[in-house]
Design an enzyme around this catalytic site. Structure first.
Site, mmCIF file in Angstrom:
data_model
loop_
_atom_site.group_PDB
_atom_site.id
_atom_site.type_symbol
_atom_site.label_atom_id
_atom_site.label_comp_id
_atom_site.label_asym_id
_atom_site.label_seq_id
_atom_site.Cartn_x
_atom_site.Cartn_y
_atom_site.Cartn_z
ATOM 1 N N ASP A 177 -10.535 2.195 -3.503
ATOM 2 C CA ASP A 177 -10.955 2.241 -2.113
ATOM 3 C C ASP A 177 -12.457 2.060 -2.135
ATOM 4 O O ASP A 177 -13.048 1.952 -1.039
ATOM 5 C CB ASP A 177 -10.368 3.312 -1.413
ATOM 6 C CG ASP A 177 -9.267 2.783 -0.734
ATOM 7 O OD1 ASP A 177 -8.576 1.575 -0.619
ATOM 8 O OD2 ASP A 177 -8.595 3.480 0.034
ATOM 9 N N ASP A 204 0.769 -1.132 0.072
ATOM 10 C CA ASP A 204 -0.086 0.102 0.078
ATOM 11 C C ASP A 204 0.942 1.232 -0.137
ATOM 12 O O ASP A 204 2.266 1.355 0.335
ATOM 13 C CB ASP A 204 -0.821 0.080 1.368
ATOM 14 C CG ASP A 204 -2.103 0.562 1.081
ATOM 15 O OD1 ASP A 204 -2.225 1.413 0.158
ATOM 16 O OD2 ASP A 204 -2.999 0.546 1.965
HETATM 17 C C1 DGJ Z 1 -5.732 2.016 1.835
HETATM 18 C C2 DGJ Z 1 -6.123 0.663 1.015
HETATM 19 O O1 DGJ Z 1 -6.594 0.939 -0.022
HETATM 20 C C3 DGJ Z 1 -7.208 -0.126 1.812
HETATM 21 O O2 DGJ Z 1 -7.561 -1.169 1.123
HETATM 22 C C4 DGJ Z 1 -6.354 -0.518 3.004
HETATM 23 O O3 DGJ Z 1 -5.615 -1.574 2.997
HETATM 24 C C5 DGJ Z 1 -6.044 0.766 3.961
HETATM 25 N N1 DGJ Z 1 -5.370 1.547 3.153
HETATM 26 C C6 DGJ Z 1 -5.264 0.255 5.166
HETATM 27 O O4 DGJ Z 1 -4.919 1.197 5.770
#
Ligand code: DGJ
Length: 724
Positions: free
Chosen positions: A545, A475
Site C-alpha cells: 500500500d 483484497d
Molecule cells: C487496500 C488496498 O491495498 C488498496 O490498494 C485499496 O484497494 C484499499 N484496500 C481499498 O479499500
C-alpha cells in the site's frame, strides 16, 4: 534414474545436474539426513554418522548406548521417545498421550508429481518423486514424506501426508511439512520481515544456540514475515556461496524455525503453525500438509532468485498467464478513495485511454452504501447513487473506449453494517459470548463453511459474467480474531484457521477455473498475504500500500529475492505521496513502477500538461519494452545503501535496461562505477542515448560512471542493445 535407492548401503540419492540430496535408512528403521548440496557423482557414506555414548542420551535399544535419536540427523522428528529437538509433528492418541514410534515401512519412486489435494502446489514437468512411508505399528498410523526432485531446477519440493489406518481417532497437534538436520551451525539466517506499507525487508543474522523462528498466527501468511527462510554461509554474497532457501506454499499461519542444538547441528523446520492448530484424524482419514519449495544455490542470492523467478513463472502461476502480457492499468483508489461519480470515472478512463493506458480498474467504493470503510462489505450490489446506470453499463462504456475493465472485491469480509450481516450474523467468525473484534470496521467471513464459499463463488461469478470483467483485484484487509465457528464440535474448533485457508483455496480454484482468462490480482493491504499459495491462483500481487517510489525501490528489491517483477504490481502515484508525503520526480516514479507490473494510481485531471506528456511517453516506452520488463531476466546490481541508492537490470537476448536509483543526493560524491556483472562478456553493446559502444566485459568489470546528481530521489536509466 535421478533417484537411486542403494538397498545394500541404505541410501536414497536424489540427484540432478546441480544438486544431490541423500537420505539414509538406519537399521532399516530410521530416516536420516545425510547430505544436501552440490551434486555428487556417487555417494558411499564417507560422512559417517557419529555414534558416541553421550550423557543424558536415551537409547531405543538399551544394549546400544551409542545410538540415540536425540543425536541422529533426521528427516523427521520422533515424538516422546528421545528426540528432544523441535518437532515436525505431534500426535495425541485416544488416551491423551503424545508418544509415537514411526519407523520405515515402505517407499516408492515414481515419475511425475501428484497435485496436492485441496492445496496449491507447483506443477511438475520433468519431476521424479520419492515417497517414504513410516509406520507407527501400535496405532496403525502412516506418515509419508514426499520428495519431488525437479530435473531442470536445483529444486526439491517436500510435503508430508498422515493417514490413520487404526481404529481410534487421533489428533494432530502439529503437522509440519519439512524437517532437516544440517550437520553444522556455522550459518546465517536470512528472512524477509516487515509490516503494512513496509514489507519484505531483508534481514541476515548469525545463528545462535537455541531456536530462531519466524511465524504468523494472524490467519494469513502476513506482511510481518514472508513464509521463507534461507541458511547461508557467512561468506555468501549476491553472486557466490551456498544458499539453502525454503519457501512455504501456504497462505495461512506458518512457522519457519532453526534450532542450533548441543552437538553442533542445526535443525530446520517449516510448516503450519502448531499454535492454535489441531486436526482430528478419524480412522481412514488422511491429512495433507502444504508443500515447501527447497531451492539450493551455489552462486549466492542471485542464483536463488533466478530459480524462484523461473520456477514460479513456469510451474506455479495459472498456465494461461505464463506468457501473457499484462496490461498497463489505471487504478482509481488514490485518486478517488470512496468518493466518485460515474461521469468522473468515465472522464478519468477517457484520459487514461488517451495516454495509452489499457485497463481501467474501479477500486473500493462501488457497492452497497460504501462511502467509507464502516459499511457494506458483503453487499456486492452496485451503488446506483454513484453508478446510476449500473456496473454492466459502466463496463460496456469502458470497453467501448477500447479499454479493459477491472473491479475491486474484498470477498472474505463482512461489515457489521451490511444487509449480509443482518441476514446472516452467524456467517462471521465468532466465539460465543465474546465481542467480535473489528479491524478496519469489518469482520471476517467463516470461509470454512461450504455454503459461504459457494455463495461467494456465485456472487462473484454473476458480476464477472454480467459485467464482462477482465481483471479482479482480490483484497483482504485484516487479520483473523475470535477464530471460532458455530458449527464445528469443540474438538474440531482448532481446525478452523486451516479450514479457512482450504475454503479460500476452494473458492479461488473454482473461480479461476470458471474464468481462466480473467486476470486476478492478489492484495492484502498490499503484501499482507503475498505467498506462493496465492500466486498459484493469482499471477500478480499489489506489492504494498506504500506507493512512494523510494520506499517501493526497497520493498520491490526485497521481494525480488523470491518473485519476478511481473508478479509485483507497482503504480505511479501522486506527489506529495499519500503514505509518506515525499515528493519524487515523475521520471523516478515511472522507472520504479516499470520495474514491477506497471500502472498508474493518480488523478489524471490534476496533472500538468508537461506531466501528462511525460506519462504518455512512459506508457509508450513501457509498451515498447514490455516483453523485456515482464519476461526478461531480472538482476540486482546494488542493494539499497545508507543513502537509499540501489540498482538493478533487466536482460533478454537482445536488450539490457539498467536502472540506478540515487536515493539522497550527496555533497562529497564518491566515485561510483556501476558494474553490470551479468552481460555477455563476448558481446558488444550500444548505449542507446549516447550511441556509444562498449564490450560486455568492459561494462561487466570496469562499469559505467554514475554521474553527479544534484537532486534527491533521482533515477538514471541506461539502455543497451546487443550489436554484432
Ligand atoms: C487496500 C488496498 O491495498 C488498496 O490498494 C485499496 O484497494 C484499499 N484496500 C481499498 O479499500
Amino acid at each position: 534414474m535421478p533417484i537411486i535407492f542403494d538397498q545394500e548401503k541404505g541410501f536414497f540419492h536424489l540427484k540432478n545436474s546441480e544438486i544431490s540430496y541423500i537420505i539414509g535408512l538406519e537399521k532399516n528403521k530410521y530416516i536420516t539426513h545425510r547430505y544436501y548440496g552440490p551434486v555428487l557423482s556417487s555417494y558411499a557414506g564417507s560422512n559417517q554418522l557419529q555414534m558416541i555414548d553421550r550423557g543424558f542420551a536415551t537409547n531405543p535399544d538399551s544394549q546400544e548406548r551409542t545410538f540415540s535419536l536425540n543425536a541422529l540427523p533426521l528427516e523427521t522428528s520422533s515424538q516422546g521417545n528421545g528426540d528432544h529437538r523441535i518437532s515436525n509433528y505431534q500426535i495425541r492418541n485416544h488416551f491423551g498421550q503424545n508418544v509415537t514410534n514411526f519407523i520405515y515401512y515402505t517407499h516408492e519412486i515414481t515419475e511425475g508429481k501428484k497435485i496436492l489435494p485441496s492445496l496449491p502446489s507447483l506443477r511438475g514437468n520433468n519431476v521424479t518423486t520419492l515417497a517414504i512411508t513410516l509406520k507407527d505399528h501400535n496405532q496403525n498410523l502412516l506418515m509419508t514424506l514426499t520428495y519431488n526432485l525437479y530435473e531442470n531446477y536445483p529444486v526439491i519440493t517436500r510435503n508430508v501426508h498422515f493417514e490413520n489406518q487404526g481404529y481410534e481417532t487421533v489428533y494432530l497437534e502439529n503437522a509440519g511439512s519439512l524437517l532437516i538436520d544440517f550437520p553444522s551451525t556455522d550459518y546465517e539466517l536470512v528472512t524477509l520481515n516487515g509490516s503494512h506499507t513496509c514489507e519484505a525487508n531483508i534481514a541476515r543474522q548469525k545463528l545462535h544456540p537455541g531456536i530462531q523462528k519466524i511465524e504468523s498466527s494472524r490467519g494469513t501468511s502476513s506482511p510481518q514475515h514472508q513464509p521463507f527462510l534461507a541458511l547461508v554461509n557467512p561468506e555468501t554474497t549476491e553472486t557466490s556461496g551456498p544458499v539453502f532457501a525454503f519457501h512455504f506454499v501456504y497462505s495461512g499461519n506458518f512457522v519457519a524455525q532453526v534450532e542450533v542444538e548441543q552437538y553442533g547441528s542445526s535443525r530446520l523446520q517449516m510448516g503450519i503453525n502448531p499454535d492454535n492448530f489441531e486436526w482430528q484424524l478419524q480412522p481412514k482419514a488422511i491429512f495433507q500438509t502444504p508443500e515447501v519449495v527447497m531451492n539450493y544455490s551455489q552462486r549466492g542470492f542471485n542464483q536463488m532468485s533466478q530459480t524462484f523467478h523461473q520456477i514460479y513463472q513456469k510451474e506455479l502461476i495459472p498456465t494461461g498467464f505464463i506468457n501473457k502480457e499484462r496490461p498497463i492499468l489505471l487504478n482509481t483508489w488514490e485518486a478517488n478513495y470512496f468518493e466518485f461519480a460515474e461521469t468522473a470515472l468515465l472522464e478519468q478512463a477517457q484520459k487514461a485511454k488517451d495516454l495509452g493506458i489499457e485497463l481501467f480498474v474501479l477500486d473500493d467504493g462501488w457497492f452497497g452504501k460504501r462511502d467509507d470503510s464502516s459499511s457494506s462489505l458483503g453487499d456486492w450490489q452496485t451503488d446506483l447513487n454513484k453508478l446510476p446506470h449500473g456496473l454492466k453499463d459502466l463496463s460496456e462504456k469502458i470497453h467501448a473506449l477500447g479499454m479493459q475493465f477491472g473491479l475491486w472485491f474484498e470477498p472474505e469480509m463482512i461489515s457489521k453494517n451490511s444487509d449480509l450481516f443482518r441476514a446472516h450474523p452467524d456467517w462471521a467468525l465468532q466465539v460465543q459470548n465474546y465481542p467480535m473484534t473489528e479491524g478496519r470496521r469489518q469482520l471476517v467471513l467463516d470461509l470454512s463453511r461450504e455454503e459461504i464459499q459457494d455463495y461467494l463463488v456465485h456472487v462473484l461469478s454473476q458480476h464477472l459474467e454480467e459485467a464482462k470483467i477482465d481483471y479482479v483485484k482480490w483484497d483482504m484487509n485484516r487479520h483473523l480474531t475470535e477464530i471460532g465457528n458455530v458449527i464445528l464440535p469443540p474438538e474440531q474448533q482448532k481446525e478452523l484457521s486451516h479450514r479457512y485457508v482450504l475454503g479460500l483455496y476452494r473458492i479461488l480454484a473454482k473461480l479461476t477455473q470458471k474464468f481462466p482468462s480473467v486476470l486476478f490480482e492478489n492484495c492484502s493491504s498490499g503484501g499482507g498475504r503475498f505467498d506462493p499459495g496465492m500466486m498459484a491462483y493469482m499471477p500478480q500481487t499489489w506489492t504494498s500500500d506504500n506507493s512512494d517510489a523510494l520506499c517501493r525501490s526497497i520493498i520491490q528489491y526485497g521481494y525480488s529475492y523470491l518473485y519476478p517483477p511481473i508478479m509485483l504490481s507497482a503504480h505511479v502515484s501522486d506527489v506529495p505521496n499519500h503514505q509518506v508525503g515525499r515528493i519524487t520526480p515523475l521520471n523516478t516514479r515511472g522507472l520504479i513502477a516499470m520495474s514491477g507490473n506497471f500502472g498508474y494510481e493518480l488523478d489524471l485531471a490534476k496533472q500538468t500538461e508537461t506531466d501528462l506528456i511525460e506519462i504518455s511517453q512512459q506508457v509508450a516506452f513501457y509498451k515498447e519494452h514490455r516483453k523485456l520488463l515482464q519476461f526478461g531476466e531480472f538482476y540486482r546490481l546494488q542493494a539499497p545503501d545508507k543513502n537509499f541508492a540501489s540498482a538493478w537490470l533487466f536482460k533478454n537476448q537482445t536488450e539490457v535496461l539498467v536502472i540506478y536509483s540515487n536515493g539522497l543526493a550527496q555533497p562529497a560524491v564518491p566515485i561510483h562505477y556501476l558494474k553490470m556483472i551479468y552481460l555477455d562478456n563476448h558481446a558488444n553493446y550500444q548505449e542507446l542515448a549516447s550511441g556509444e559502444q562498449f564490450s560486455g566485459s568492459e561494462l561487466n568489470h570496469a562499469g559505467m560512471l554514475i554521474p553527479r546528481i544534484k537532486e534527491d530521489f533521482a533515477t538514471v536509466m541506461y539502455h543497451f542493445k546487443k550489436v554484432d
